[in-house]
Design a protein around this motif. Structure first.
Motif, mmCIF file in Angstrom:
data_model
loop_
_atom_site.group_PDB
_atom_site.id
_atom_site.type_symbol
_atom_site.label_atom_id
_atom_site.label_comp_id
_atom_site.label_asym_id
_atom_site.label_seq_id
_atom_site.Cartn_x
_atom_site.Cartn_y
_atom_site.Cartn_z
ATOM 1 N N GLU A 1 10.101 33.893 55.293
ATOM 2 C CA GLU A 1 9.309 34.121 54.072
ATOM 3 C C GLU A 1 9.642 35.480 53.455
ATOM 4 N N ILE A 2 9.931 36.479 54.294
ATOM 5 C CA ILE A 2 10.340 37.786 53.765
ATOM 6 C C ILE A 2 11.662 37.663 53.036
ATOM 7 N N GLN A 3 12.557 36.823 53.552
ATOM 8 C CA GLN A 3 13.843 36.602 52.878
ATOM 9 C C GLN A 3 13.644 35.959 51.504
ATOM 10 N N LYS A 4 12.592 35.148 51.367
ATOM 11 C CA LYS A 4 12.281 34.552 50.054
ATOM 12 C C LYS A 4 11.900 35.639 49.041
ATOM 13 N N ILE A 5 11.216 36.678 49.524
ATOM 14 C CA ILE A 5 10.881 37.800 48.639
ATOM 15 C C ILE A 5 12.156 38.472 48.150
ATOM 16 N N TYR A 6 13.107 38.682 49.070
ATOM 17 C CA TYR A 6 14.381 39.306 48.695
ATOM 18 C C TYR A 6 15.124 38.444 47.675
ATOM 19 N N ALA A 7 15.121 37.113 47.893
ATOM 20 C CA ALA A 7 15.809 36.213 46.963
ATOM 21 C C ALA A 7 15.156 36.249 45.591
ATOM 22 N N ALA A 8 13.823 36.349 45.550
ATOM 23 C CA ALA A 8 13.107 36.348 44.275
ATOM 24 C C ALA A 8 13.351 37.635 43.489
ATOM 25 N N THR A 9 13.501 38.747 44.194
ATOM 26 C CA THR A 9 13.684 40.036 43.510
ATOM 27 C C THR A 9 15.157 40.395 43.316
ATOM 28 N N GLY A 10 16.061 39.642 43.949
ATOM 29 C CA GLY A 10 17.483 39.970 43.849
ATOM 30 C C GLY A 10 17.906 41.096 44.765
ATOM 31 N N ASP B 1 19.387 42.986 47.924
ATOM 32 C CA ASP B 1 20.402 42.789 48.950
ATOM 33 C C ASP B 1 20.139 43.786 50.081
ATOM 34 N N PRO B 2 19.624 43.323 51.236
ATOM 35 C CA PRO B 2 19.281 44.263 52.311
ATOM 36 C C PRO B 2 20.479 44.980 52.906
ATOM 37 N N ASN C 1 21.562 41.106 43.105
ATOM 38 C CA ASN C 1 21.547 39.678 42.786
ATOM 39 C C ASN C 1 20.596 39.391 41.632
ATOM 40 N N LYS C 2 20.721 38.218 41.058
ATOM 41 C CA LYS C 2 19.874 37.836 39.932
ATOM 42 C C LYS C 2 18.482 37.456 40.434
ATOM 43 N N PRO C 3 17.427 38.081 39.891
ATOM 44 C CA PRO C 3 16.067 37.742 40.353
ATOM 45 C C PRO C 3 15.656 36.336 39.909
ATOM 46 N N GLN C 4 14.789 35.720 40.681
ATOM 47 C CA GLN C 4 14.288 34.375 40.389
ATOM 48 C C GLN C 4 12.761 34.422 40.271
ATOM 49 N N PRO C 5 12.179 33.808 39.234
ATOM 50 C CA PRO C 5 10.714 33.835 39.098
ATOM 51 C C PRO C 5 10.037 33.037 40.210
ATOM 52 N N VAL C 6 8.871 33.514 40.614
ATOM 53 C CA VAL C 6 8.087 32.827 41.648
ATOM 54 C C VAL C 6 6.939 32.095 40.957
ATOM 55 N N GLU C 7 6.867 30.799 41.129
ATOM 56 C CA GLU C 7 5.834 29.992 40.467
ATOM 57 C C GLU C 7 4.609 29.874 41.381
ATOM 58 N N TRP C 8 3.782 30.928 41.359
ATOM 59 C CA TRP C 8 2.575 30.926 42.167
ATOM 60 C C TRP C 8 1.596 29.871 41.644
ATOM 61 N N VAL C 9 0.834 29.287 42.532
ATOM 62 C CA VAL C 9 -0.190 28.300 42.147
ATOM 63 C C VAL C 9 -1.515 29.032 42.024
ATOM 64 N N ARG C 10 -2.088 29.009 40.832
ATOM 65 C CA ARG C 10 -3.327 29.745 40.589
ATOM 66 C C ARG C 10 -4.505 29.057 41.272
#
Length: 458
Positions: free
Chosen positions: A313-322, A324-325, A332-341
């Protein structure tokens, strides 16, 4: 002449090996156990042993510097105590490190003694094996015990269910046998004329209704009331989602963050205190911590989850923000996170978080604790959102209906000692004390306009 040169070269090699051995021994002279404590206190924010964070990986740094730069522990002592002074002295490698890491100056540690630094270096050269976490073992033991108890309880319930079903079947069999016996007795006792009459008699629902029409109308009335009650309940339940806890694209455990790690709610939901809306934190807020926390090392494990799950799940944060550890940069290109309200106030309702969190904080906490002696809270957020610090998955803890809000306004006392209320409602307070003498000076929110339609509806 040749013999002299050979002996000279052998001497240089011996001196080099001696220096290397001396550096390693010098590092190993320290106490790795104490070094681990000092490392976690002073260094772990920017360094780990096995990978680069803000600064380089420090595992085996003593031997690595000796082999690559021919630098001993004296250089490390100077660098740790005051790296800026070392760079200003013209030290080549100190300036190279400074340039390599984006000119990010390392915090100097003049407070660390030579013994402390030797302990830290001993830890980097020979880290002690990690002891099994007592909390994790206790958690695992508790989970095993709970699982065993649950299994035993399930077996008991299964046995009880079987006994109950068999008992019901036996009773049903006895009843059928009694009915058959009664039927036989009736046939034996009735005359031939009565038997012929019963064979030709016709029964209908219409005849029964005519005979018992009052009872029929009463039953229809009861059915109509039940149907109306069911429809009314269904209509009143529209938009009420208490217990709603959807799965999110990135798993976030409030129990770990707010419960185990004691992170304040407003560190992430900063606008809840000073704004109308408590916003969803941006991924940059997550990266304030997770830039340096790339893996889960906590003792707590949610049942069914393991370290690999949390690390993923921490790696998903890295992928969303772009992020590179490896290079410690956003490459990397950031990806939006579609949170469920989860909580979504209707557009026709006005609710201001700041008004409740700041002006009403102590009053709401006090009111909640008086009404719920077995469910005490210490943070105002919990009055509406429940004990979020115990939730692995956040859920809607209350109804959030108009009636729920009104009931709160009718029972929550206004904090008379609040600086804002004391000055702004000074004259109103005196008037209300006279108007409600039985309250002994205690005024609830409804008395200062808490039930006025225009307060919440445009």
């Amino acid at each position: 002449m040749i013999s002299w040169r050979k002996h000279y070269k052998k001497g240089l090699v011996a001196i080099g090996l001696l220096l290397t051995t001396t550096a390693s021994v010098h590092a190993q002279e320290g106490d790795p156990a104490n070094g681990e404590k000092l490392f976690k206190t002073n260094c772990s924010a920017c360094h780990t042993l096995d990978k680069q964070l803000v600064g380089p990986a420090l595992g085996g740094v003593v031997d690595r510097l000796k082999k690559e730069q021919n630098l001993d522990t004296d250089w490390l002592h100077k660098w740790i105590k005051d790296n800026e002074a070392l760079r200003k002295s013209g030290d080549k490698y100190a300036n190279e490190v400074y340039e390599k890491f984006n000119k990010t100056a390392m915090t100097p540690f003049p407070n660390l003694s030579d013994t402390d630094i030797n302990d830290i270096l001993a830890y980097t050269s020979n880290p002690p094996a990690p002891a099994p976490a007592a909390g994790a073992a206790a958690t695992g033991t508790a989970q095993d015990q709970n699982s065993a108890a649950a299994l035993e309880e399930a077996k008991k319930q299964s046995t009880n269910s079987k006994i109950l079903i068999i008992s019901l079947l036996v009773i049903a069999g006895l009843l059928i046998w009694l009915l058959m016996r009664l039927r036989q007795l009736v046939k034996l006792n009735q005359t031939e004329e009565l038997a012929e009459l019963n064979a030709t008699r016709a029964y209908s629902l219409g005849d029964l209704y005519k005979k018992y029409h009052f009872v029929g109308k009463a039953l229809l009335g009861v059915l109509a009331l039940l149907a109306f009650y069911g429809v009314w309940n269904s209509l009143m339940g529209i938009g009420v989602y208490k217990g709603y806890k959807p799965d999110q694209p990135i798993y976030f455990s409030h129990k770990i963050h707010a419960g185990e790690n004691k992170i304040d709610c407003q560190m992430c939901h900063s606008s809840a205190k000073y704004g109308k809306v408590s916003e969803i934190p941006s991924m940059n807020v997550c990266m304030n911590c997770h830039r340096n926390i790339s893996e889960y090392k906590g003792a707590y494990m949610e049942p069914g989850k393991d370290k690999a799950f949390y690390d993923g799940e921490i790696q998903k944060i890295y992928a969303a923000t772009g992020w590179d550890p490896e290079s410690q940069s956003y490459k990397n290109k950031p990806q939006p996170v579609e949170w469920v309200r989860i909580h979504n106030m209707p557009d026709f309702v006005y609710f201001n978080h700041a008004q409740h969190v700041v002006a009403g904080e102590q009053a709401i906490i006090s009111s909640h604790n008086k009404k719920n002696p077995n469910d005490q809270i210490d943070v105002v957020c919990k009055a509406c959102h429940g004990k979020v610090d115990t939730m692995n998955v956040v859920q809607m803890a209350n109804d959030f209906t108009m009636g729920w809000c009104i009931e709160c306004h009718r029972t929550t006392e206004v904090d008379m000692n609040n600086g804002y209320n004391k000055e702004y409602f000074k004259n109103l307070h005196e008037k209300l004390k006279k108007q409600y003498p039985k309250t002994e000076g205690k005024i609830t929110v409804d008395a200062i306009g808490g039930l006025e339609c225009g307060k919440c509806h445009y």
